[in-house]
Write a protein that holds these residues in place. Sequence first.
Motif, short mmCIF file in Angstrom:
data_model
loop_
_atom_site.label_atom_id
_atom_site.label_comp_id
_atom_site.label_asym_id
_atom_site.label_seq_id
_atom_site.Cartn_x
_atom_site.Cartn_y
_atom_site.Cartn_z
N ALA A 227 42.32 39.78 63.45
CA ALA A 227 42.68 39.21 62.15
C ALA A 227 41.38 38.80 61.46
O ALA A 227 40.51 38.19 62.07
CB ALA A 227 43.58 38.00 62.32
N THR A 228 41.26 39.16 60.19
CA THR A 228 40.03 38.89 59.45
C THR A 228 40.34 38.22 58.13
O THR A 228 41.03 38.80 57.28
CB THR A 228 39.26 40.20 59.19
OG1 THR A 228 39.06 40.90 60.42
CG2 THR A 228 37.92 39.93 58.53
N GLY A 229 39.85 37.00 57.97
CA GLY A 229 39.96 36.29 56.70
C GLY A 229 41.37 36.06 56.20
O GLY A 229 41.60 36.06 54.99
N LEU A 230 42.32 35.83 57.10
CA LEU A 230 43.71 35.66 56.67
C LEU A 230 43.89 34.39 55.85
O LEU A 230 43.38 33.33 56.19
CB LEU A 230 44.64 35.59 57.88
CG LEU A 230 44.83 36.86 58.71
CD1 LEU A 230 45.84 36.60 59.82
CD2 LEU A 230 45.28 38.01 57.83
N GLY A 231 44.64 34.53 54.78
CA GLY A 231 45.02 33.39 53.97
C GLY A 231 46.47 33.50 53.57
O GLY A 231 46.92 34.56 53.12
N VAL A 232 47.22 32.42 53.79
CA VAL A 232 48.64 32.38 53.42
C VAL A 232 48.91 31.02 52.78
O VAL A 232 48.60 29.98 53.37
CB VAL A 232 49.56 32.55 54.65
CG1 VAL A 232 51.03 32.40 54.24
CG2 VAL A 232 49.33 33.90 55.32
N ARG A 233 49.45 31.02 51.59
CA ARG A 233 49.82 29.77 50.92
C ARG A 233 51.26 29.41 51.24
O ARG A 233 52.11 30.28 51.45
CB ARG A 233 49.67 29.90 49.40
CG ARG A 233 48.23 29.95 48.91
CD ARG A 233 48.21 29.95 47.39
NE ARG A 233 46.87 30.08 46.85
CZ ARG A 233 46.05 29.07 46.62
NH1 ARG A 233 46.45 27.83 46.90
NH2 ARG A 233 44.85 29.27 46.12
#
Length: 289
Positions: A7-13
């Motif tokens: 996983a690379t740089g995952l972002g979830v709001r």
Amino acid sequence: MSIALRATGLGVRYSRFARPGAWALRDCSLAVPPGRVAALVGPNGAGKTTLLHVVVGLLAPGTGTVEVAGQVAFMSQDKALYGTFTVADMLAFGRRLNPTWDDGYARDRLAELGIPLDRKTSSLSGGQQAQVALTVTLARRPDLLVLDEPLANLDPLARHDVLRALMGAVAERSLTVLFSSHVVSDLKDTCDWLVVLNGGRVQVSGDIDDLLAEHTVLSGPAELADGLAARARVVEASRTGRQVRLLVRDAPPPDPRWTARPPGLEELVMAYLRTPDATALPRPTAVRA
């Protein structure tokens, strides 16, 4: 370098109804080599379930990427069994949905466990339900097995039995496992890779033996602490009177005024969880197959 999961740089709001504008995951990166049993640990609200849902494709990240080698199977905390189905119905359901389904394996495993196929899943004990859910998951013949709190709500004997079954499957099939849990003691004899997630970010990621070897617990006179902080990465410090206790990474050569010992796994995990800004991310050569 062979990787089962990256996983690379995952972002979830969070959704606009939950915590508008807040991040469930932010700049989350990790890598797990094949054949490892990786423990995913973190406090409530750390983003563990969100991360697992992204890994298995149930949730799309707002930023970043996930790469998985091979087929993925997922077992959630609620076990995802239909209460009105018999165990045989669950196997038939799995067979119809999964082209790689191994029906012989599923039936043999349940027979070894003494779980009758004609019983409704709702009438089984918690441990039996967990074993049926694990059987259905393993019968898909996955390369990566993702488990979200699989031992939740089980008594100690059932926890032990499910963990033993899981380790047997790992040894038999050379699976890679990503396994979230709140109970560090469940992981000590099961997992060989550690990921600590805190506040939506990865704090720790790496081989457990390597991480324990890189850290040292030091106890000694409090006046020595400032000088040590300039030469080692202090993860956590606690003071009692004139004595100080430190968990440090990459400790300098021993000073006879310090008492040094290696940390335990639970001690290491708890120190990082109590220090949200501390990290022990892998060095360029730390991830190995």
